[in-house]
Design an enzyme around this catalytic site. Sequence first.
Site, PDB file in Angstrom:
ATOM      1  N   ALA A  61       0.860  -1.186   0.000  1.00  0.00           N
ATOM      2  CA  ALA A  61       0.000   0.000   0.000  1.00  0.00           C
ATOM      3  C   ALA A  61       0.898   1.239   0.000  1.00  0.00           C
ATOM      4  CB  ALA A  61      -0.889  -0.011   1.232  1.00  0.00           C
ATOM      5  N   GLY A 102       0.835  -5.006   0.956  1.00  0.00           N
ATOM      6  CA  GLY A 102      -0.272  -5.127   0.015  1.00  0.00           C
ATOM      7  C   GLY A 102       0.157  -5.757  -1.298  1.00  0.00           C
ATOM      8  N   GLU A 105      -0.090  -9.322  -0.670  1.00  0.00           N
ATOM      9  CA  GLU A 105      -1.520  -9.660  -0.542  1.00  0.00           C
ATOM     10  C   GLU A 105      -2.182  -9.737  -1.918  1.00  0.00           C
ATOM     11  OE1 GLU A 105      -2.020  -6.469   2.420  1.00  0.00           O
ATOM     12  OE2 GLU A 105      -2.985  -7.984   3.673  1.00  0.00           O
ATOM     13  N   GLU A 125       3.849  -4.906   7.678  1.00  0.00           N
ATOM     14  CA  GLU A 125       2.932  -3.928   8.268  1.00  0.00           C
ATOM     15  C   GLU A 125       3.180  -3.723   9.757  1.00  0.00           C
ATOM     16  OE1 GLU A 125       2.184  -6.221   6.098  1.00  0.00           O
ATOM     17  OE2 GLU A 125       0.784  -5.474   4.588  1.00  0.00           O
TER      18      GLU A 125
HETATM   19  N1  3HC Z   1       4.574   3.233  -0.274  1.00  0.00           N
HETATM   20  C1  3HC Z   1       5.073   4.388  -0.748  1.00  0.00           C
HETATM   21  N2  3HC Z   1       6.387   4.666  -0.855  1.00  0.00           N
HETATM   22  C2  3HC Z   1       7.211   3.719  -0.457  1.00  0.00           C
HETATM   23  C3  3HC Z   1       6.773   2.483   0.054  1.00  0.00           C
HETATM   24  C4  3HC Z   1       5.382   2.259   0.123  1.00  0.00           C
HETATM   25  N3  3HC Z   1       4.866   1.115   0.576  1.00  0.00           N
HETATM   26  N4  3HC Z   1       7.839   1.753   0.371  1.00  0.00           N
HETATM   27  C5  3HC Z   1       8.911   2.499   0.083  1.00  0.00           C
HETATM   28  N5  3HC Z   1       8.540   3.685  -0.417  1.00  0.00           N
HETATM   29  C6  3HC Z   1       9.388   4.778  -0.882  1.00  0.00           C
HETATM   30  C7  3HC Z   1      10.206   5.398   0.230  1.00  0.00           C
HETATM   31  O1  3HC Z   1       9.452   6.366   0.929  1.00  0.00           O
HETATM   32  C8  3HC Z   1      11.357   5.989  -0.539  1.00  0.00           C
HETATM   33  O2  3HC Z   1      10.891   7.179  -1.107  1.00  0.00           O
HETATM   34  P1  3HC Z   1      11.894   8.393  -1.389  1.00  0.00           P
HETATM   35  O3  3HC Z   1      12.864   7.895  -2.408  1.00  0.00           O
HETATM   36  O4  3HC Z   1      11.004   9.472  -1.840  1.00  0.00           O
HETATM   37  O5  3HC Z   1      12.558   8.656  -0.075  1.00  0.00           O
HETATM   38  C9  3HC Z   1      11.574   4.982  -1.668  1.00  0.00           C
HETATM   39  O6  3HC Z   1      10.366   4.216  -1.735  1.00  0.00           O
HETATM   40  C10 3HC Z   1      12.717   4.048  -1.468  1.00  0.00           C
HETATM   41  O7  3HC Z   1      12.596   3.467  -0.189  1.00  0.00           O
HETATM   42  P2  3HC Z   1      13.878   3.036   0.632  1.00  0.00           P
HETATM   43  O8  3HC Z   1      14.789   4.189   0.785  1.00  0.00           O
HETATM   44  O9  3HC Z   1      13.375   2.366   1.853  1.00  0.00           O
HETATM   45  O10 3HC Z   1      14.542   2.001  -0.397  1.00  0.00           O
HETATM   46  P3  3HC Z   1      15.092   0.557  -0.177  1.00  0.00           P
HETATM   47  O11 3HC Z   1      15.440   0.078  -1.519  1.00  0.00           O
HETATM   48  O12 3HC Z   1      16.122   0.572   0.895  1.00  0.00           O
HETATM   49  O13 3HC Z   1      13.875  -0.326   0.387  1.00  0.00           O
HETATM   50  C11 3HC Z   1      11.667  -1.249   0.502  1.00  0.00           C
HETATM   51  C12 3HC Z   1      12.737  -0.578  -0.386  1.00  0.00           C
HETATM   52  C13 3HC Z   1      12.174  -2.613   0.941  1.00  0.00           C
HETATM   53  C14 3HC Z   1      10.404  -1.381  -0.291  1.00  0.00           C
HETATM   54  C15 3HC Z   1      11.460  -0.396   1.769  1.00  0.00           C
HETATM   55  O14 3HC Z   1      11.199   0.923   1.359  1.00  0.00           O
HETATM   56  C16 3HC Z   1      10.313  -0.842   2.634  1.00  0.00           C
HETATM   57  O15 3HC Z   1      10.486  -1.691   3.467  1.00  0.00           O
HETATM   58  N6  3HC Z   1       9.166  -0.211   2.451  1.00  0.00           N
HETATM   59  C17 3HC Z   1       8.026  -0.441   3.304  1.00  0.00           C
HETATM   60  C18 3HC Z   1       7.192  -1.523   2.787  1.00  0.00           C
HETATM   61  C19 3HC Z   1       5.972  -1.649   3.632  1.00  0.00           C
HETATM   62  O16 3HC Z   1       5.950  -1.394   4.821  1.00  0.00           O
HETATM   63  N7  3HC Z   1       4.881  -2.059   2.995  1.00  0.00           N
HETATM   64  C20 3HC Z   1       3.638  -2.251   3.682  1.00  0.00           C
HETATM   65  C21 3HC Z   1       2.817  -1.057   3.502  1.00  0.00           C
HETATM   66  S1  3HC Z   1       1.371  -1.136   4.456  1.00  0.00           S
HETATM   67  C22 3HC Z   1       0.346  -2.134   3.569  1.00  0.00           C
HETATM   68  O17 3HC Z   1       0.709  -2.650   2.554  1.00  0.00           O
HETATM   69  C23 3HC Z   1      -1.031  -2.228   4.144  1.00  0.00           C
HETATM   70  C24 3HC Z   1      -1.776  -3.369   3.543  1.00  0.00           C
HETATM   71  O18 3HC Z   1      -1.595  -4.517   4.307  1.00  0.00           O
HETATM   72  C25 3HC Z   1      -3.242  -3.035   3.488  1.00  0.00           C
END
Ligand code: 3HC
Length: 699
Positions: A61, A102, A105, A125
């Site tokens: 997400a 997501g 998922e 998450e």
């Molecule tokens: N949504 C929007 N932007 C995201 C994102 C996401 N889920 N995940 C990463 N980004 C963005 C970061 O903010 C960053 O943006 P920027 O360049 O503007 O600063 C860019 O992507 C790169 O991120 P990182 O610096 O962290 O890059 P890495 O390559 O080191 O890591 C990653 C990439 C492994 C995807 C890491 O960013 C990460 O762990 N992201 C979080 C993933 C996450 O938590 N997903 C779950 C979201 S909640 C969800 O899905 C709810 C659902 O269950 C309903």
Amino acid sequence: MTAEYKVHGDIALITLNNPPVNGLGYATRVGITEALARANADATVKAIVITGAGKAFSGGADIKEFGNPKALQQPNLLSVILMIENSTKPVIAAVHTVCMGGGLELALACHYRIAAPGCSVALPEVKLGLLPGAGGTQRLPRALGVEPALNMIVSGEPVKSEMLAMLPGQQLFNKMAVSLESLRDEALAYARSVADVRPLPLVRNLPCKHPQGDAYFEFARNMVGGMSKNFPAPLKCVDAVESATKNKFEAGVLVERSLFINLMWTPESRALRHIFMAQRAASKIPDVPSDTPLRAINSVAVIGAGTMGGGISMNFLNAGIAVKMLEMKQEALDRGIATIRKNYEAQVKKGKLKQDKYEQRMSLLSTTLSYDDLKGADLVIEAVFEEIGVKEAVFKELDRVMKPGAILASNTSTLNVDKIASFTQRPQDVVGLHFFSPANVMKLLEVVRGAKTAKDVLATVMVLAKKIKKTAVVSGVCDGFIGNRMIEQYGRQGGFLLDEGCTPVQVDKAIEKFGFAMGPFRMGDLAGNDIGWAIRKRRYLEKPDMKYSKTADLLCEKGRFGQKTGAGWYDYVAGKRDAIPNAEVVKMIEDHRASLGIKPRKISDEEIVQRLVYSLVNEAAHILEDGIASKASDIDMVYLMGYGFPIWRGGPMNYADEVGLFNVVQAMHRFAQNPLDDARFWQPAPLLAKLAEQGKTFN
Ligand code: 3HC
Ligand code: NAI
């Protein structure tokens, strides 16, 4: 186009294209549903492959959309997932690189999944204080088995696709591709091979049971509960997965949804989401463009092999970067090397470092007594005694020998970086790199930007910080930079609290209960009370009318410098770090209080916490006004990474926002009425007063 659509023969290929990580924001969700509708309506299409462009299948997400009505706007993620499941033609997810949240998922809703090796698969998450909210807690246990799924959901940690594919009985991946490069073609071929298979398989129809049932979940709750104090999400993850084993799929999804929505509104989740963004924002400097060319850093020199020089060197050795250490005497070098060896050997003993890695790291380390040997280094970090004369001598030498374009950094904790830069003919190449002790452990790095520091120097050290696994925050030049300038006010409040009636134990306990790793007095004992003493001597010469408690000076006059002397605010047994209260210190505080004619009063834990935390907040507001920090979230990162501020509270600025700045200001006005405190300090900083008046927040 956030979801590209292309037909390859009889297979439709939908490619998510929403850089950087194909977050499933509103536009992407619309793109997917439109492409799915198109593929289902096209009689020539027999199956559909979904993949991701660039460096991810999908990171999940769109976190930036959280809290925004767009996150809920139809089609929401649940609708997209339902549409995939209901597709009359098979949908195959071709996952690679990153498949998280997501994104996973969505893949789990597809009829088949093919994965490239090396793909990081996770439901992270929980790290945002949430649980998977689009069926992840219901589908992953069905596809993978209850235990491995619960482990992934509760930890949020990524697991490589090839490891998951090896789990017995797993139905997460139907096929592993040979390589990332061949994934697309293999997915298209796989889609053709299953195009006519009916009925379409759905993960939701798989059974979900744990043989030990209740006993297993009781065990899981005990384990998870013990490890996740202060964080509500992990235990809710257990509830959601248990529900998958006890209910029909549809009922389990409703349980998951309700838990997800409740978690979304918790302050802990807000704090963790704030930290996620703050961490990434910290590396961005407003006036330094992200495409600023970087200077190459392949070798580093470190001046001084003492406490900091050794720890700093280890960071680079760990990252595979060669280090040359310089000292004035061979014995000092020998001592420095021996300490580094001792640190690494302790890691080897604990099984945290392999012997060959240790040797590899040590082979990158060399030493010298001559500045001429440093001239080839791309970066030099000075960590010599904290005396301006010594720094001057060192920087003049560096200016003489270092090659043009080398970055000259100082690890000074209190001295003026502009002054240090002025000792050279190249102030544009000079920057402060303020590591925290122990430098090989602490995550924080304050990057001190001098008046003349070049933008490419800043850009280079910010990238380098990531390479050595530090969270770098930029600070302007001022006494104490961001972190120590704030901690001085916090320490001053600690002193007033003693004068007014507290004991060190009471103050430490109250703030530790709030969540700080260590209260001010235990921290003073760890850092060395003599350091603060020296600062105060200087400070109160400059500002003789500044009010402060003399108790800490009295303590130092007794030689009670802290852990290093076995005695400080507390007593210490050699080799142990437990703080043992000392009656003489309490008596010393009482006598001093009596000498000032102060009648002790009972001070509540609430007042202790407010005075300590709001003193940080008020000073931080001045720091923002002065342009020393460029954003409030940077200050939060400094306190979370360097000063043990409780993670679940998101840093002092986020915490103040949660309390409400109006309430914070009201409390400051109350504290200003206390004749034993510093009324002038408690005047809310103009920025804070303005935000409070406007009903706004720092972040
Ligand atoms: N949504 C929007 N932007 C995201 C994102 C996401 N889920 N995940 C990463 N980004 C963005 C970061 O903010 C960053 O943006 P920027 O360049 O503007 O600063 C860019 O992507 C790169 O991120 P990182 O610096 O962290 O890059 P890495 O390559 O080191 O890591 C990653 C990439 C492994 C995807 C890491 O960013 C990460 O762990 N992201 C979080 C993933 C996450 O938590 N997903 C779950 C979201 S909640 C969800 O899905 C709810 C659902 O269950 C309903
Ligand atoms: P230290 O006393 O442990 O080490 C300093 C080393 O520098 C000694 O080994 C000394 O021999 C060497 N040295 C002195 N003058 C030198 C010269 N002219 N040329 C080469 N080597 C020389 O001191 P520490 O604690 O490592 O501090 C170093 C710097 O780091 C100081 O500026 C300090 O303010 C800063 N700092 C210290 C922190 C701490 O917690 N100790 C935290 C953050 C910064």
